[in-house]
Design a protein around this motif. Structure first.
Motif, mmCIF file in Angstrom:
data_model
loop_
_atom_site.group_PDB
_atom_site.id
_atom_site.type_symbol
_atom_site.label_atom_id
_atom_site.label_comp_id
_atom_site.label_asym_id
_atom_site.label_seq_id
_atom_site.Cartn_x
_atom_site.Cartn_y
_atom_site.Cartn_z
ATOM 1 N N ARG A 192 0.819 -1.219 0.000
ATOM 2 C CA ARG A 192 0.000 0.000 0.000
ATOM 3 C C ARG A 192 0.854 1.272 0.000
ATOM 4 O O ARG A 192 0.683 2.163 0.834
ATOM 5 N N GLU A 193 1.751 1.323 -0.954
ATOM 6 C CA GLU A 193 2.586 2.506 -1.104
ATOM 7 C C GLU A 193 3.006 2.643 -2.561
ATOM 8 O O GLU A 193 2.955 1.695 -3.328
ATOM 9 N N ILE A 194 3.437 3.842 -2.901
ATOM 10 C CA ILE A 194 3.910 4.097 -4.255
ATOM 11 C C ILE A 194 5.345 3.590 -4.356
ATOM 12 O O ILE A 194 6.192 3.910 -3.533
ATOM 13 N N VAL A 195 5.608 2.787 -5.371
ATOM 14 C CA VAL A 195 6.924 2.210 -5.584
ATOM 15 C C VAL A 195 7.784 3.212 -6.352
ATOM 16 O O VAL A 195 7.306 3.902 -7.240
ATOM 17 N N ARG A 196 9.042 3.286 -6.008
ATOM 18 C CA ARG A 196 9.941 4.226 -6.679
ATOM 19 C C ARG A 196 10.708 3.542 -7.804
ATOM 20 O O ARG A 196 11.915 3.652 -7.902
ATOM 21 N N SER A 197 10.007 2.841 -8.627
ATOM 22 C CA SER A 197 10.648 2.219 -9.786
ATOM 23 C C SER A 197 10.205 2.955 -11.040
ATOM 24 O O SER A 197 9.726 4.075 -10.972
ATOM 25 N N ASN A 198 10.351 2.333 -12.157
ATOM 26 C CA ASN A 198 10.040 2.980 -13.428
ATOM 27 C C ASN A 198 8.565 3.318 -13.552
ATOM 28 O O ASN A 198 7.701 2.499 -13.285
ATOM 29 N N SER A 199 8.306 4.529 -13.979
ATOM 30 C CA SER A 199 6.936 4.972 -14.226
ATOM 31 C C SER A 199 6.560 4.669 -15.667
ATOM 32 O O SER A 199 7.427 4.464 -16.516
ATOM 33 N N LYS A 200 5.262 4.647 -15.927
ATOM 34 C CA LYS A 200 4.780 4.498 -17.294
ATOM 35 C C LYS A 200 4.283 5.856 -17.767
ATOM 36 O O LYS A 200 3.788 6.646 -16.976
ATOM 37 N N TYR A 201 4.405 6.089 -19.056
ATOM 38 C CA TYR A 201 3.988 7.358 -19.637
ATOM 39 C C TYR A 201 2.935 7.104 -20.702
ATOM 40 O O TYR A 201 3.062 6.176 -21.500
ATOM 41 N N TYR A 202 1.898 7.932 -20.689
ATOM 42 C CA TYR A 202 0.797 7.818 -21.642
ATOM 43 C C TYR A 202 0.630 9.141 -22.362
ATOM 44 O O TYR A 202 0.640 10.198 -21.740
ATOM 45 N N VAL A 203 0.460 9.081 -23.677
ATOM 46 C CA VAL A 203 0.311 10.308 -24.463
ATOM 47 C C VAL A 203 -1.101 10.862 -24.308
ATOM 48 O O VAL A 203 -2.057 10.126 -24.102
ATOM 49 N N VAL A 204 -1.212 12.178 -24.393
ATOM 50 C CA VAL A 204 -2.485 12.862 -24.239
ATOM 51 C C VAL A 204 -3.387 12.569 -25.435
ATOM 52 O O VAL A 204 -4.579 12.337 -25.286
ATOM 53 N N ASP A 205 -2.821 12.556 -26.621
ATOM 54 C CA ASP A 205 -3.576 12.307 -27.844
ATOM 55 C C ASP A 205 -3.000 11.064 -28.521
ATOM 56 O O ASP A 205 -1.823 11.052 -28.881
ATOM 57 N N PRO A 206 -3.783 9.996 -28.677
ATOM 58 C CA PRO A 206 -3.260 8.786 -29.315
ATOM 59 C C PRO A 206 -2.731 9.027 -30.730
ATOM 60 O O PRO A 206 -1.902 8.272 -31.220
ATOM 61 N N GLY A 207 -3.137 10.083 -31.381
ATOM 62 C CA GLY A 207 -2.617 10.394 -32.709
ATOM 63 C C GLY A 207 -1.166 10.849 -32.670
ATOM 64 O O GLY A 207 -0.460 10.757 -33.675
ATOM 65 N N LEU A 208 -0.699 11.336 -31.521
ATOM 66 C CA LEU A 208 0.692 11.747 -31.398
ATOM 67 C C LEU A 208 1.648 10.564 -31.493
ATOM 68 O O LEU A 208 2.787 10.715 -31.900
ATOM 69 N N ARG A 209 1.185 9.404 -31.107
ATOM 70 C CA ARG A 209 2.012 8.200 -31.195
ATOM 71 C C ARG A 209 2.433 7.958 -32.631
ATOM 72 O O ARG A 209 3.570 7.595 -32.906
ATOM 73 N N GLN A 210 1.533 8.166 -33.541
ATOM 74 C CA GLN A 210 1.819 7.988 -34.957
ATOM 75 C C GLN A 210 2.860 9.008 -35.434
ATOM 76 O O GLN A 210 3.706 8.709 -36.257
ATOM 77 N N LEU A 211 2.814 10.197 -34.875
ATOM 78 C CA LEU A 211 3.749 11.242 -35.253
ATOM 79 C C LEU A 211 5.133 11.017 -34.641
ATOM 80 O O LEU A 211 6.144 11.257 -35.293
ATOM 81 N N LEU A 212 5.183 10.540 -33.387
ATOM 82 C CA LEU A 212 6.454 10.373 -32.681
ATOM 83 C C LEU A 212 7.220 9.128 -33.096
ATOM 84 O O LEU A 212 8.445 9.126 -33.075
ATOM 85 N N LEU A 213 6.512 8.065 -33.438
ATOM 86 C CA LEU A 213 7.178 6.816 -33.801
ATOM 87 C C LEU A 213 7.218 6.674 -35.319
ATOM 88 O O LEU A 213 6.186 6.473 -35.958
ATOM 89 N N PRO A 214 8.406 6.758 -35.916
ATOM 90 C CA PRO A 214 8.492 6.678 -37.380
ATOM 91 C C PRO A 214 8.089 5.311 -37.931
ATOM 92 O O PRO A 214 7.520 5.215 -39.008
ATOM 93 N N ASP A 215 8.378 4.238 -37.201
ATOM 94 C CA ASP A 215 8.010 2.891 -37.666
ATOM 95 C C ASP A 215 6.729 2.433 -36.978
ATOM 96 O O ASP A 215 6.643 1.355 -36.436
ATOM 97 N N TYR A 216 5.733 3.293 -37.019
ATOM 98 C CA TYR A 216 4.455 3.061 -36.336
ATOM 99 C C TYR A 216 3.780 1.803 -36.872
ATOM 100 O O TYR A 216 3.607 1.639 -38.071
#
Length: 64
Positions: free
Chosen positions: A14-38
């Motif tokens: 019952r605590e926040i772990v200090r390991s790697n966080s996950k990141y989520y994009v605000v607009d799913p369309g940005l994923r297509q723009l950021l990743l060239p081999d989408y």
């Protein structure tokens, strides 16, 4: 803000772990723009959409 950070949460301790966080994009369309081999990776797209919906409904959202 282009991305949200989701911190990992330990259910048993019952605590926040200090390991790697996950990141989520605000607009799913940005994923297509950021990743060239989408590629159509539906698992990550659906996970991102679910996170955005939980973020819209609740103040704090963690990954476990």
């Amino acid at each position: 803000m282009l991305m949200y950070e989701a911190k990992p949460y330990d259910i048993h301790g019952r605590e926040i772990v200090r390991s790697n966080s996950k990141y989520y994009v605000v607009d799913p369309g940005l994923r297509q723009l950021l990743l060239p081999d989408y590629q159509e990776d539906y698992g990550h797209i659906i996970e991102n959409i679910v996170y955005l919906e939980l973020k819209r409904r609740y103040l704090n959202v963690y990954v476990g």
